[in-house]
Every structure is written in C-alpha cells, then in structure tokens.
Design an enzyme around this catalytic site. Structure first.
Site, mmCIF file in Angstrom:
data_model
loop_
_atom_site.group_PDB
_atom_site.id
_atom_site.type_symbol
_atom_site.label_atom_id
_atom_site.label_comp_id
_atom_site.label_asym_id
_atom_site.label_seq_id
_atom_site.Cartn_x
_atom_site.Cartn_y
_atom_site.Cartn_z
ATOM 1 N N LYS A 123 36.733 3.530 -23.724
ATOM 2 C CA LYS A 123 35.706 3.153 -24.705
ATOM 3 C C LYS A 123 36.343 2.798 -26.045
ATOM 4 O O LYS A 123 36.010 1.778 -26.651
ATOM 5 C CB LYS A 123 34.691 4.292 -24.889
ATOM 6 C CG LYS A 123 33.606 3.980 -25.924
ATOM 7 C CD LYS A 123 32.574 5.081 -25.986
ATOM 8 C CE LYS A 123 33.069 6.322 -26.675
ATOM 9 N NZ LYS A 123 33.258 6.114 -28.151
ATOM 10 N N ASP A 141 29.112 3.730 -24.865
ATOM 11 C CA ASP A 141 28.951 5.097 -25.344
ATOM 12 C C ASP A 141 27.628 5.639 -24.821
ATOM 13 O O ASP A 141 26.989 5.023 -23.953
ATOM 14 C CB ASP A 141 29.019 5.139 -26.875
ATOM 15 C CG ASP A 141 27.846 4.409 -27.534
ATOM 16 O OD1 ASP A 141 27.047 3.763 -26.822
ATOM 17 O OD2 ASP A 141 27.733 4.491 -28.781
#
Length: 214
Positions: A123, A141
């Site tokens: 991420k 997320d």
C-alpha cells in the site's frame, strides 16, 4: 452482491472529477522522502495525527541523513502520539539508512526497491508510485476496501483482490487520481458506521442495499 457496470463506474469518476478535479493527499510533505516517511507513519493513524507529528519531525530531520543522525529515540520523541510509534521510529531510521546505502539518499522509482525498505508494504509503495511518480496504482487502505465492496465497484475479500478489481475496471483516464477520489469518498461520505448516503454524489449508481435516509 450486484456489481456496478463499467458505464456506472465511469459515471462515478466523472462526477468525482467534476467535484474535485485534482484531489491531493492530505499528508503534508515537502519532498518524496518526506511523503514516504509520512505514509509509513500513517499506518493505523489519521493523516491529521501524522501531520501534527511530522510538523516538528521534518523541521529537525527533513532528509534521510538527518533522520539517521536523529536516531530512533529522537524520532520517537516526535511521533509518540502515534500508534505503534516504537516500531515506526525504528523503521523510519532503518529505511532512511537503506536509502542512503542503496539509492543515494533518493526515493527509488521502483516497486520492488520500495517494498524492500523497512516498514514499506504494498500500500505504501503504491501511494509513493502514484503521488510521486504519477504511476496508475491503487493503494487500497481501509477506506478504499470499504468503498470497493460497499458500492459494488470492485468487490473482493482481500485488499489485493479489491486492488486488482479496481485496476481492471476503472477507466485509464481516471487512474492518476482514482485512489484519492476513493479515499476521500470513504473518509468523508461512505464512512464505516453510518454512510452519508443523502450527501453521496454516486448514490444512484451504488449497489449498497442499506442506504441511509437521513
């Protein structure tokens, strides 16, 4: 669960683009290195909280060399208000040293090199690749995971499944800003407990069954 059609997804991004043509990360930074550190610090913390911590941290340690000189205990003193601050401080100093040793103190434009840095996962690498280098990545997320599933835009049981679904289904012309539109939508409208459906710009396109009325 019903999925949004490609036409509906295109329409959703058209609307978000009209509302906010060039969305930006809410993290405050002055360089690619500072963005990388801020994103590492943002795990299980809010952007507001991270910005408060980095306001003083980046004044004394704006570069990898100065961060290493500050040391783990020095970093801790600036980020103690954040969750997991012990591990984060160690990672920030270690990744700074690795940038110096392997990349001349610069943030590499390479996913594998980014993910090899301490504290940097997929991420975080995706955020840096998108924001710094303009790559069409999707940093999934908790907000994007929720929006991808709840709306039917890209349902998936894991963040990677949602990421892959969005990369396949979001039209290329929107990819430069797509993850910011999705994050902001999840953060302020399609919130976790009680989504603000009456305020939602894509309410008529969304497949969520239990839309709120007020």
């Amino acid at each position: 669960m019903a999925q949004m059609t490609r036409a509906e997804i295109r329409e959703a991004f058209e609307r978000w683009r009209q509302l906010d043509p060039e969305p930006k990360t809410e993290l405050i930074y002055q360089s690619p290195y500072q963005l990388l550190v801020a994103v590492v610090l943002s795990a299980q913390s809010t952007d507001v909280g991270v910005n408060k911590a980095t306001r003083t941290l980046f004044k004394v340690a704006p570069t990898p060399k100065k961060m290493v000189a500050l040391g783990v205990d020095g970093v801790k003193s600036h980020i103690a208000t954040l969750g997991l601050y012990n591990a984060k401080a160690a990672n920030v100093v270690a990744l700074s040293q690795q940038l110096i040793d392997l990349h001349g103190g610069e943030v590499p434009h390479d996913r594998a090199a980014l993910e090899a840095l301490p504290g940097v996962g997929r991420k975080t690498a995706n955020v840096v690749m998108n924001v710094v280098f303009g790559e069409p990545t999707m940093a999934v997320d908790t907000h994007i995971f929720r929006v991808g599933n709840r709306t039917g835009m890209a349902p998936g049981k894991t963040p990677r499944a949602v990421e892959d679904g969005l990369l396949k289904r979001v039209p290329e012309e929107f990819m430069a800003h797509a993850h910011h539109w999705l994050i902001l939508h999840g953060r302020y409208v399609c919130v976790a407990r009680t989504p603000k459906c009456p305020q939602c710009a894509i309410r008529d396109l969304c497949k969520f069954k239990d839309k709120t009325a007020g």
